[in-house]
Design an enzyme around this catalytic site. Sequence first.
Site: not given
Length: 363
Positions: A43, A59, A164, A38, A40
């Site tokens: 990042h 996650h 997610c 993902c 996220s």
Amino acid sequence: MQAAVLFGPSQPLIVEEVHLEAPRAGEVRVRVGATGLCHSDLHYLDGHRDGPYPMIMGHEGAGVVEAVGPGVEGVAEGDHVVLSFRPNCGRCAHCLRGESVICDGHRGPRQMMHDGTARASLRGEPLYVFTRLGTFAEHLVCPAEQAIPIRRDVPWEVAALIGCSVTTGVCAVTNAAGVRPGDTVAVIGCGGVGLNAVQGARLVSAGQIIAVDTLDSKLEYARSFGATHTVNASREDVVAAVRDLSGGGVDYAFEVIGLPVTIEQAVECIRPGGKAVVVGMTPLGAKVSVDAYPLVFQQKTLMGTSYGNAHPPRDIPRLADLYKAGRLDLDRLVSRRYPLSQINEGFAALKRGEVARGVVTFA
Ligand SMILES: [Zn+2]
Ligand SMILES: [Zn+2]
């Protein structure tokens, strides 16, 4: 067991042999079946977000419960679970209002268990775990409230995505915005989450679903997931095109990139009385500049949503049911599979925009 560990900003993940303790009170141990790659996580890999380090990343995952600690209720050994990356204490003011995504009932760091200690360690040193999960691992220990039991006939890679991107995208439409049949929708950004926002709009029978992206390949994908119209932002003026297609502005515009420029476009794309919904994860400190006059006199709304305002224990099993009923097409979201050893290649492909979703699967 093996886990992909981040040792510092702007570094590749390194697969290490890691020690994992048994679950303590209120915790479960999960054998991970699959985990999605993902933005996220990206990042952190890119250094746009900071540590702590060393940290097991990941996650978006699902797996089977292999042990439960003392006092755990509602989830048992052998349960198939989707892992929720948000806590849900059930007691804080937000949880009591049904807003568990913004639960603030736990004071400890988000990379440790609730008692402030770690269950995973590397050469005797404790390891942090991203969002109290760390799904880039063969096994993990997490708070039981983050392990959401689902039916057992959902493939691991699909279940992982429900953790997610599916919940974030679909529930942004159904929960956060509350789109109704016939409403007009624009989705700006057609990555993994954006495609699920498109699907969410189709699920609730939105009338017009306008997908916006800079890549024709992603727009093709969006069409196959339910978009009725597409706008290529590299060739067309997004605001003019969306207003033209919708006859003056859409009821809802979802921004699924997390950039000030596209958030501003979303506000410009909605009709008077419409809602612009920010779903994308923005850089820390990013500011947007919107024309305040229309917010008032055209009664426009600019709002944000995290995890689609989902209540994971309620919504995650429902999404699994909708998938099994053929109402959500989640199989085609998985465009590439990797072993854990190739996780960095998977993130490189994500960065290049080549995949709807890449997934690491465990044997
Ligand atoms: Zn995610
Ligand atoms: Zn809470």
